[in-house]
Scaffold this motif. Structure first.
Motif, PDB file in Angstrom:
ATOM      1  N   PRO A   1      -7.867   1.725  -4.123  1.00  0.00           N
ATOM      2  CA  PRO A   1      -6.498   2.631  -3.679  1.00  0.00           C
ATOM      3  C   PRO A   1      -5.378   1.903  -4.353  1.00  0.00           C
ATOM      4  CG  PRO A   1      -8.009   2.530  -2.038  1.00  0.00           C
ATOM      5  CD  PRO A   1      -8.666   1.594  -2.796  1.00  0.00           C
TER       6      PRO A   1
ATOM      7  N   HIS B   1       0.189  -3.759  10.456  1.00  0.00           N
ATOM      8  CA  HIS B   1      -1.168  -4.152   9.580  1.00  0.00           C
ATOM      9  C   HIS B   1      -1.632  -5.443  10.035  1.00  0.00           C
ATOM     10  CE1 HIS B   1      -3.825  -5.820   6.806  1.00  0.00           C
ATOM     11  NE2 HIS B   1      -4.468  -4.630   6.709  1.00  0.00           N
TER      12      HIS B   1
ATOM     13  N   GLY C   1     -16.634   3.616   6.617  1.00  0.00           N
ATOM     14  CA  GLY C   1     -17.849   2.890   6.852  1.00  0.00           C
ATOM     15  C   GLY C   1     -19.264   3.425   6.328  1.00  0.00           C
TER      16      GLY C   1
ATOM     17  N   PHE D   1     -15.102  -5.224  -2.312  1.00  0.00           N
ATOM     18  CA  PHE D   1     -14.631  -4.717  -1.058  1.00  0.00           C
ATOM     19  C   PHE D   1     -13.158  -5.063  -1.164  1.00  0.00           C
ATOM     20  CE2 PHE D   1     -18.906  -5.654  -0.146  1.00  0.00           C
ATOM     21  CZ  PHE D   1     -19.200  -4.650   0.685  1.00  0.00           C
TER      22      PHE D   1
ATOM     23  N   ARG E   1      -5.137  -5.724  12.287  1.00  0.00           N
ATOM     24  CA  ARG E   1      -6.096  -6.401  11.250  1.00  0.00           C
ATOM     25  C   ARG E   1      -6.767  -7.503  12.210  1.00  0.00           C
ATOM     26  NH1 ARG E   1      -8.834  -6.310   6.017  1.00  0.00           N
ATOM     27  NH2 ARG E   1      -9.693  -8.363   5.894  1.00  0.00           N
TER      28      ARG E   1
ATOM     29  N   ARG F   1      -1.611   0.110  -5.395  1.00  0.00           N
ATOM     30  CA  ARG F   1      -0.679  -0.797  -4.781  1.00  0.00           C
ATOM     31  C   ARG F   1       0.724  -0.617  -5.490  1.00  0.00           C
ATOM     32  NH1 ARG F   1      -5.018  -1.783  -2.072  1.00  0.00           N
ATOM     33  NH2 ARG F   1      -5.290  -3.800  -1.201  1.00  0.00           N
TER      34      ARG F   1
ATOM     35  N   CYS G   1     -11.666  -5.396   2.670  1.00  0.00           N
ATOM     36  CA  CYS G   1     -12.528  -4.534   3.934  1.00  0.00           C
ATOM     37  C   CYS G   1     -12.947  -5.267   4.974  1.00  0.00           C
ATOM     38  CB  CYS G   1     -13.847  -4.085   2.955  1.00  0.00           C
ATOM     39  SG  CYS G   1     -14.890  -3.256   3.907  1.00  0.00           S
ATOM     40  N   THR G   2     -12.441  -4.693   6.146  1.00  0.00           N
ATOM     41  CA  THR G   2     -13.073  -5.521   7.138  1.00  0.00           C
ATOM     42  C   THR G   2     -14.258  -5.491   7.671  1.00  0.00           C
ATOM     43  OG1 THR G   2     -12.358  -3.662   8.788  1.00  0.00           O
ATOM     44  CG2 THR G   2     -10.815  -5.435   8.525  1.00  0.00           C
TER      45      THR G   2
ATOM     46  N   THR H   1     -19.189   4.710   1.693  1.00  0.00           N
ATOM     47  CA  THR H   1     -19.527   3.794   0.949  1.00  0.00           C
ATOM     48  C   THR H   1     -20.762   2.863   1.107  1.00  0.00           C
ATOM     49  OG1 THR H   1     -18.193   2.638   2.784  1.00  0.00           O
ATOM     50  CG2 THR H   1     -17.055   3.076   0.907  1.00  0.00           C
TER      51      THR H   1
ATOM     52  N   TYR I   1      -3.744   7.887   1.683  1.00  0.00           N
ATOM     53  CA  TYR I   1      -5.020   7.897   2.543  1.00  0.00           C
ATOM     54  C   TYR I   1      -5.193   9.437   3.242  1.00  0.00           C
ATOM     55  CZ  TYR I   1      -5.132   3.144   1.066  1.00  0.00           C
ATOM     56  OH  TYR I   1      -5.126   1.739   0.577  1.00  0.00           O
TER      57      TYR I   1
ATOM     58  N   LYS J   1       0.906  -1.095   0.064  1.00  0.00           N
ATOM     59  CA  LYS J   1       0.019  -0.050   0.086  1.00  0.00           C
ATOM     60  C   LYS J   1       0.851   1.261   0.071  1.00  0.00           C
ATOM     61  CE  LYS J   1      -4.345  -1.432   1.542  1.00  0.00           C
ATOM     62  NZ  LYS J   1      -5.271  -0.741   2.119  1.00  0.00           N
TER      63      LYS J   1
HETATM   64  C1  HEM Z   1     -20.608  -0.957   0.640  1.00  0.00           C
HETATM   65  C2  HEM Z   1     -19.676  -0.746   1.849  1.00  0.00           C
HETATM   66  C3  HEM Z   1     -18.194  -0.630   1.855  1.00  0.00           C
HETATM   67  C4  HEM Z   1     -17.374  -1.057   0.775  1.00  0.00           C
HETATM   68  C5  HEM Z   1     -17.825  -1.169  -0.825  1.00  0.00           C
HETATM   69  C6  HEM Z   1     -16.238  -0.893   1.106  1.00  0.00           C
HETATM   70  C7  HEM Z   1     -14.972  -1.101   0.310  1.00  0.00           C
HETATM   71  C8  HEM Z   1     -13.678  -1.265   0.994  1.00  0.00           C
HETATM   72  C9  HEM Z   1     -12.515  -1.463   0.158  1.00  0.00           C
HETATM   73  C10 HEM Z   1     -12.342  -1.606  -1.521  1.00  0.00           C
HETATM   74  C11 HEM Z   1     -11.485  -1.377   1.090  1.00  0.00           C
HETATM   75  C12 HEM Z   1      -9.940  -1.439   0.544  1.00  0.00           C
HETATM   76  C13 HEM Z   1      -9.292  -0.307   0.499  1.00  0.00           C
HETATM   77  C14 HEM Z   1      -7.937  -0.357   0.040  1.00  0.00           C
HETATM   78  O1  HEM Z   1      -7.499  -1.277  -0.695  1.00  0.00           O
HETATM   79  O2  HEM Z   1      -7.062   0.367   0.421  1.00  0.00           O
HETATM   80  C15 HEM Z   1     -11.938  -1.415   2.307  1.00  0.00           C
HETATM   81  C16 HEM Z   1     -11.016  -1.119   3.286  1.00  0.00           C
HETATM   82  C17 HEM Z   1     -11.757  -1.096   4.495  1.00  0.00           C
HETATM   83  N1  HEM Z   1     -13.087  -0.881   5.127  1.00  0.00           N
HETATM   84 FE1  HEM Z   1     -14.453  -1.021   3.741  1.00  0.00          FE
HETATM   85  N2  HEM Z   1     -16.002  -0.766   2.487  1.00  0.00           N
HETATM   86  C18 HEM Z   1     -17.377  -0.568   3.012  1.00  0.00           C
HETATM   87  C19 HEM Z   1     -17.977  -0.723   4.125  1.00  0.00           C
HETATM   88  C20 HEM Z   1     -17.201  -0.646   5.360  1.00  0.00           C
HETATM   89  C21 HEM Z   1     -17.640  -0.468   6.619  1.00  0.00           C
HETATM   90  C22 HEM Z   1     -19.179  -0.539   7.054  1.00  0.00           C
HETATM   91  C23 HEM Z   1     -16.392  -0.503   7.487  1.00  0.00           C
HETATM   92  C24 HEM Z   1     -16.601  -0.465   8.995  1.00  0.00           C
HETATM   93  C25 HEM Z   1     -17.113   0.305   9.631  1.00  0.00           C
HETATM   94  C26 HEM Z   1     -15.350  -0.571   6.548  1.00  0.00           C
HETATM   95  C27 HEM Z   1     -13.979  -0.542   7.194  1.00  0.00           C
HETATM   96  C28 HEM Z   1     -12.830  -0.679   6.388  1.00  0.00           C
HETATM   97  C29 HEM Z   1     -11.749  -0.927   6.905  1.00  0.00           C
HETATM   98  C30 HEM Z   1     -11.187  -0.693   8.268  1.00  0.00           C
HETATM   99  C31 HEM Z   1     -10.845  -1.047   5.930  1.00  0.00           C
HETATM  100  C32 HEM Z   1      -9.265  -1.301   5.824  1.00  0.00           C
HETATM  101  C33 HEM Z   1      -8.757  -2.648   6.096  1.00  0.00           C
HETATM  102  C34 HEM Z   1      -7.522  -3.165   6.013  1.00  0.00           C
HETATM  103  O3  HEM Z   1      -6.836  -2.338   5.478  1.00  0.00           O
HETATM  104  O4  HEM Z   1      -7.081  -4.226   6.400  1.00  0.00           O
HETATM  105  N3  HEM Z   1     -15.790  -0.500   5.231  1.00  0.00           N
HETATM  106  N4  HEM Z   1     -13.273  -1.123   2.222  1.00  0.00           N
END
Ligand code: HEM
Length: 512
Positions: A380, A133, A312, A448, A137, A382, A455-456, A315, A118, A113
């Motif tokens: 995002p 991470h 959260g 995700f 994680r 890489r 995505c967590t 999205t 960000y 990353k």
């Molecule tokens: C439809 C809803 C959502 C979509 C489409 C989505 C999509 C994504 C994507 C594509 C990433 C990867 C980003 C990257 O590659 O840098 C990501 C990471 C993440 N998302 Fe979501 N997200 C959604 C909802 C949520 C919700 C509800 C939460 C929590 C409240 C959340 C928490 C996170 C976190 C903490 C990461 C970072 C994970 C990591 O780096 O290990 N997301 N999300």
């Protein structure tokens, strides 16, 4: 003037015309050599793509950060040049069908990353280095297991109830409602409750936009422009200072909001593990059980609370808004979904996270909304560790991006990609299943993202969306106001889609 010239001459700084000519000639020669190198000798020179993009990053930057047309335009680039396209001297776009397996690689082969992307700093989970991470994680993953979600359902239901109340007011007054905004209020209130220990109060405040929601929904274009200016040679480093001078009031307001959020986070952290079961509980538990430095530092907890709030809310609301757009465009699918939901329950109270997970057409509609209108239209970037991708060697340090919009709209991946067809996600046993969609490359659809950094919040997001949609259909009939057919096609995308209002009109269902 003469005195100035004399002074410059005295110091050897005056530029005569021939000297200027030499400088310009040298600059032109330098640019020509750079162009020849980038186009014919650079390790990425074999990767297809528009010549101008291979020569300079300016076309990419202008389309991506100024015009907001790059992300969706990638569909055409992949169609013309294939699944791997060079989009800047040191940058490639890779179709998800090839890229997701690469994103699943783990350290030290991982496609890493770029934390600067960000804006949260290196401590936050989103951009943290691999060893940090993994630790973060592990902790945060516990917060979004099905068991944890069952504990959180009470908060989700509380806010969905409020959401329905607001919609009912609009229905009773026969007033159209900007459902995009209210979906944002709902999802931000939920994630606020689960992160700060208190709702952001968006649904209560009715028409006053919470500053956090305002910042996320209204500043995507500004942020992209600032990124563009900051990246410019020579003047780039002055931009942050200049921005602060020109927009001091706004920036101070944002900083004050951030301080207020941090205070709320501090208050939530101080409550400990016993009073609430939310997303923070698991960080605190890990710290309480921490024997070998496997917990999270206080700073990490604060910054990750900010990440959760921002990752959260928008999205999930974007997916719901895209769903509202497509379902109101397809009355036949609206009817099928309404029938499924209304025949599955007898009372609103029966509409639960678990109950809604048993509704295949509802789940298919959500899946299809994420495909056709992915909220992270541009995953995002890489950085390649040095790897073979689709027959090309992508050297170490190359920036690799997946444009989900392009992957999901590619005819190579999906049958009738421009058609909203929830039935493509149904199991073969379902009466609405259509065998022609068996040709879809479903693995290419990863809204995700994929791998150890996906995505967590995925299962939380699905739960919120199922509850919101099921309750919407349970209580109301609705259709869109006229003149909004280009609501999606007219949007610019600056990482996030720049969305205008999406107006619908609701009617209460008799007897509910
Ligand atoms: C439809 C809803 C959502 C979509 C489409 C989505 C999509 C994504 C994507 C594509 C990433 C990867 C980003 C990257 O590659 O840098 C990501 C990471 C993440 N998302 Fe979501 N997200 C959604 C909802 C949520 C919700 C509800 C939460 C929590 C409240 C959340 C928490 C996170 C976190 C903490 C990461 C970072 C994970 C990591 O780096 O290990 N997301 N999300």
């Amino acid at each position: 003037m003469e005195a100035m010239k004399a002074l410059l001459e005295q110091r050897g700084l005056a530029l005569s015309l021939p000297r200027i000519g030499t400088i310009i000639t040298l600059f032109v020669i330098y640019r020509i050599i750079t162009a020849i190198y980038r186009l014919y000798i650079h390790p990425l020179s074999k990767v297809p793509g528009p010549k101008l993009y291979s020569f300079s990053s300016l076309p990419f930057d202008v389309h991506y950060k100024i015009k907001g047309t790059f992300v969706r335009g990638t569909t055409g680039l992949h169609k013309k040049y294939g699944p791997v396209v060079r989009i800047a001297p040191d940058r490639v776009a890779v179709d998800g069908s090839l890229a997701w397996p690469l994103f699943m690689r783990r350290y030290p082969e991982e496609f890493s990353k770029i934390w600067e992307f960000y804006g949260f700093g290196p401590l936050a989970i989103l951009g943290s280095p691999p060893e940090n991470h993994r630790r973060q994680r592990r902790i945060m993953a516990h917060a979004t297991t099905p068991a944890a979600l069952a504990d959180q359902e009470i908060y989700l239901q509380k806010h969905v109830n409020k959401f329905v109340d607001v919609l009912a007011e609009h229905a009773d007054e026969d007033r159209p409602i900007d459902i995009m905004l209210w979906f944002n209020y709902l999802t931000f209130d939920i994630v606020g409750e689960l992160t700060l220990g208190t709702s952001l109060g968006c649904l209560d405040s009715r028409d006053t936009v919470h500053p956090l929601v305002g910042v996320v929904t209204a500043t995507t274009r500004d942020n992209a422009r600032r990124m563009f200016l900051t990246g410019l040679p020579l003047i780039g480093s002055f931009i942050p200072m200049l921005t602060y001078v020109l927009r001091k009031k706004e920036i101070d307001k944002m900083l004050a909001m951030q301080r207020h959020m941090d205070e709320q986070s501090e208050a939530r952290i101080a409550l400990g593990t016993d009073t609430r079961r939310d997303l923070i509980t698991y960080m605190l538990r890990a710290n309480a059980e921490d024997k070998e430095g496997k917990g999270m530092s206080h700073e990490e907890m604060l910054v990750n609370s900010r990440v959760l709030l921002l990752a959260g809310g928008e999205t999930t609301a974007t997916t719901l808004s895209g769903f509202a757009f497509h379902i109101t465009e397809n009355p036949d699918k609206y009817r099928l979904l309404a029938d499924e939901i209304r025949s599955a329950f007898s009372f609103a109270d029966e509409i639960t996270i678990r109950g809604t997970s048993q509704l295949p057409y509802l789940c298919a509609c959500i899946e299809e909304s994420l495909r056709i209108y992915p909220p992270a239209a541009d995953t995002p970037p890489r950085v390649s560790p040095g790897a073979e991708v689709g027959g090309y060697y992508i050297p170490k340090g190359t920036i690799v991006s997946v444009y989900q919009w392009a992957t999901h709209h590619s005819e190579d991946n999906f049958v009738d990609p421009e058609t909203f067809a929830p039935q493509r996600w149904l199991p073969e046993t379902h009466t609405l299943y259509e065998p022609r969609f068996a040709a879809d490359n479903k693995a290419a659809c990863k809204p995700f993202s994929a791998g150890p950094r996906d995505c967590t919040g995925k299962i939380l997001a699905y739960a919120e969306m199922r509850l919101a949609i099921a309750r919407l259909f349970w209580h109301f009939e609705f259709d869109r106001e006229a003149g909004q057919d280009d609501w999606i096609s007219s949007q610019c995308v600056f990482t996030l889609a720049e969305k205008g209002p999406f107006m619908i009109r609701l009617r209460r269902r008799p007897g509910v």
